[in-house]
Write a protein that holds these residues in place. Structure first.
Motif, PDB file in Angstrom:
ATOM      1  N   ALA A  79      59.931  39.353  47.872  1.00 59.76           N
ATOM      2  CA  ALA A  79      60.342  38.059  48.197  1.00 59.76           C
ATOM      3  C   ALA A  79      61.925  38.130  48.514  1.00 59.76           C
ATOM      4  N   LEU A  80      62.440  38.907  47.449  1.00 56.87           N
ATOM      5  CA  LEU A  80      64.095  39.139  47.463  1.00 56.87           C
ATOM      6  C   LEU A  80      64.353  39.982  48.753  1.00 56.87           C
ATOM      7  N   ILE A  81      63.715  40.913  49.030  1.00 51.37           N
ATOM      8  CA  ILE A  81      64.049  41.890  50.148  1.00 51.37           C
ATOM      9  C   ILE A  81      64.027  40.939  51.598  1.00 51.37           C
ATOM     10  N   ARG A  82      63.040  40.066  51.475  1.00 45.52           N
ATOM     11  CA  ARG A  82      62.713  39.480  52.610  1.00 45.52           C
ATOM     12  C   ARG A  82      63.999  38.127  52.794  1.00 45.52           C
ATOM     13  N   ALA A  83      64.317  37.726  51.694  1.00 39.91           N
ATOM     14  CA  ALA A  83      65.361  36.875  51.720  1.00 39.91           C
ATOM     15  C   ALA A  83      67.049  37.492  51.773  1.00 39.91           C
ATOM     16  N   GLY A  84      67.000  38.917  51.616  1.00 32.26           N
ATOM     17  CA  GLY A  84      68.396  39.373  51.455  1.00 32.26           C
ATOM     18  C   GLY A  84      69.030  39.456  50.314  1.00 32.26           C
ATOM     19  N   GLY A  85      68.143  39.139  49.121  1.00 27.12           N
ATOM     20  CA  GLY A  85      68.682  39.178  47.842  1.00 27.12           C
ATOM     21  C   GLY A  85      69.128  37.878  47.439  1.00 27.12           C
ATOM     22  N   PRO A  86      69.702  37.771  46.361  1.00 26.97           N
ATOM     23  CA  PRO A  86      70.505  38.651  45.333  1.00 26.97           C
ATOM     24  C   PRO A  86      69.596  39.625  44.756  1.00 26.97           C
ATOM     25  N   PHE A  87      69.908  40.781  44.550  1.00 19.05           N
ATOM     26  CA  PHE A  87      69.084  41.635  43.512  1.00 19.05           C
ATOM     27  C   PHE A  87      69.458  41.806  42.129  1.00 19.05           C
ATOM     28  N   PRO A  88      68.569  42.130  41.360  1.00 15.40           N
ATOM     29  CA  PRO A  88      69.023  42.378  39.968  1.00 15.40           C
ATOM     30  C   PRO A  88      69.915  43.466  39.679  1.00 15.40           C
ATOM     31  N   TYR A  89      69.719  44.529  40.324  1.00 11.28           N
ATOM     32  CA  TYR A  89      70.610  45.620  40.021  1.00 11.28           C
ATOM     33  C   TYR A  89      71.242  46.027  41.479  1.00 11.28           C
ATOM     34  N   PRO A  90      72.309  45.130  41.695  1.00 11.10           N
ATOM     35  CA  PRO A  90      73.167  45.296  42.847  1.00 11.10           C
ATOM     36  C   PRO A  90      73.604  46.715  43.374  1.00 11.10           C
ATOM     37  N   ARG A  91      74.199  47.551  42.447  1.00  9.14           N
ATOM     38  CA  ARG A  91      74.495  48.835  42.660  1.00  9.14           C
ATOM     39  C   ARG A  91      73.472  49.767  42.889  1.00  9.14           C
ATOM     40  N   GLY A 110      68.939  57.892  55.551  1.00 14.34           N
ATOM     41  CA  GLY A 110      69.217  56.541  55.855  1.00 14.34           C
ATOM     42  C   GLY A 110      68.363  55.838  56.069  1.00 14.34           C
ATOM     43  N   TYR A 111      67.185  56.190  56.654  1.00 16.88           N
ATOM     44  CA  TYR A 111      66.068  55.441  57.149  1.00 16.88           C
ATOM     45  C   TYR A 111      65.156  54.419  56.102  1.00 16.88           C
ATOM     46  N   TYR A 112      65.207  55.026  54.981  1.00 19.83           N
ATOM     47  CA  TYR A 112      64.659  54.330  53.827  1.00 19.83           C
ATOM     48  C   TYR A 112      65.875  53.879  52.883  1.00 19.83           C
ATOM     49  N   ARG A 113      65.302  52.757  52.187  1.00 17.27           N
ATOM     50  CA  ARG A 113      66.125  51.811  51.258  1.00 17.27           C
ATOM     51  C   ARG A 113      64.861  51.691  49.990  1.00 17.27           C
ATOM     52  N   GLU A 114      65.901  51.719  48.977  1.00 20.47           N
ATOM     53  CA  GLU A 114      64.880  51.530  47.517  1.00 20.47           C
ATOM     54  C   GLU A 114      65.442  50.203  46.933  1.00 20.47           C
ATOM     55  N   TYR A 115      64.634  49.503  46.152  1.00 18.98           N
ATOM     56  CA  TYR A 115      64.715  48.395  45.347  1.00 18.98           C
ATOM     57  C   TYR A 115      63.899  48.456  43.937  1.00 18.98           C
ATOM     58  N   THR A 116      64.659  47.953  43.003  1.00 16.54           N
ATOM     59  CA  THR A 116      63.764  48.090  41.874  1.00 16.54           C
ATOM     60  C   THR A 116      63.009  46.802  41.518  1.00 16.54           C
ATOM     61  N   VAL A 117      61.771  47.300  40.922  1.00 14.88           N
ATOM     62  CA  VAL A 117      60.837  46.461  40.491  1.00 14.88           C
ATOM     63  C   VAL A 117      60.838  46.464  39.066  1.00 14.88           C
ATOM     64  N   GLN A 118      61.340  45.389  38.577  1.00 14.15           N
ATOM     65  CA  GLN A 118      61.595  45.149  36.890  1.00 14.15           C
ATOM     66  C   GLN A 118      60.119  45.490  36.207  1.00 14.15           C
ATOM     67  N   THR A 119      60.424  46.058  35.246  1.00 12.30           N
ATOM     68  CA  THR A 119      59.148  46.337  34.472  1.00 12.30           C
ATOM     69  C   THR A 119      59.332  45.851  33.093  1.00 12.30           C
ATOM     70  N   PRO A 120      58.774  44.851  32.861  1.00 12.39           N
ATOM     71  CA  PRO A 120      58.715  44.143  31.405  1.00 12.39           C
ATOM     72  C   PRO A 120      58.590  45.079  30.405  1.00 12.39           C
ATOM     73  N   GLY A 121      59.604  44.975  29.534  1.00 18.19           N
ATOM     74  CA  GLY A 121      59.454  45.591  28.125  1.00 18.19           C
ATOM     75  C   GLY A 121      60.549  46.814  28.365  1.00 18.19           C
ATOM     76  N   SER A 122      60.980  47.114  29.386  1.00 15.43           N
ATOM     77  CA  SER A 122      61.575  48.700  29.848  1.00 15.43           C
ATOM     78  C   SER A 122      63.057  48.116  29.466  1.00 15.43           C
ATOM     79  N   PRO A 123      63.706  49.190  28.725  1.00 14.11           N
ATOM     80  CA  PRO A 123      65.194  48.976  28.329  1.00 14.11           C
ATOM     81  C   PRO A 123      66.131  49.318  29.469  1.00 14.11           C
ATOM     82  N   ASP A 124      65.455  49.916  30.484  1.00 16.17           N
ATOM     83  CA  ASP A 124      66.380  50.085  31.848  1.00 16.17           C
ATOM     84  C   ASP A 124      65.620  49.684  32.968  1.00 16.17           C
ATOM     85  N   ARG A 125      65.987  50.274  34.090  1.00 15.76           N
ATOM     86  CA  ARG A 125      65.521  49.924  35.344  1.00 15.76           C
ATOM     87  C   ARG A 125      63.931  50.032  35.477  1.00 15.76           C
ATOM     88  N   GLY A 126      63.270  51.060  34.641  1.00 17.29           N
ATOM     89  CA  GLY A 126      61.911  51.457  34.856  1.00 17.29           C
ATOM     90  C   GLY A 126      61.366  52.314  35.955  1.00 17.29           C
TER      91      GLY A 126
END
Length: 155
Positions: A79-91, A110-126
């Protein structure tokens, strides 16, 4: 007499094995496979709940996963990708994904872009990510690029 009995036992074992194979095929074709350990399903470990079918995407050769089968955090990221953000890890979100593992179809840099999917309980991006392609395709990995599934959006 022993030879006949041993052949009967061997025949019975073959029948049971054949029935087990048929049962496994029926379960997988009907989408009865659940996610599990590494390589057990297209969703991978800690991935989606269930997959409707194990049919692969002809363009990528990767298994499909329905959007509705993704964990809620992955659906939120879509849903965030479709809306253009904002994303939890903008960097980190929206940056080029290089496909170094070579598991996605080969495309120019440059064809592919990646986006973080939050992992509950993970201390980092997961380990969970969604990868998008310039052609509109989306991919899911629950194991930090060790495996991918093509997301069937809207399903």
């Amino acid at each position: 007499m022993r030879t006949l009995r041993s052949r009967q036992v061997q025949g019975a074992i073959l029948v049971v094995a054949a029935l087990a194979v048929v049962w496994l095929l029926v379960v997988f074709v009907q989408g009865g496979a659940s996610t599990g350990g590494a390589g057990a399903s297209p969703a991978g470990p800690a991935g989606a709940r269930a997959v409707r079918t194990l049919v692969t995407d002809p363009a990528s050769g990767l298994p499909w996963i329905d959007e509705s089968a993704l964990p809620p955090e992955a659906r939120e990221t879509l849903a965030l990708i479709r809306a253009g953000g904002p994303f939890p890890y903008p960097r980190n979100d929206g940056v080029t994904f290089a496909n170094r593992e070579g598991l996605l179809p080969r495309e120019q840099r440059g064809y592919y872009r990646e986006y973080t999917v939050q992992t509950p309980g993970s201390p980092d991006r997961g380990p969970r990510r969604i990868i998008t392609g310039s052609g509109g395709e989306t991919y899911w990995t629950a194991d930090h690029y060790a495996s991918f599934s093509r997301i069937r959006e809207g399903s």
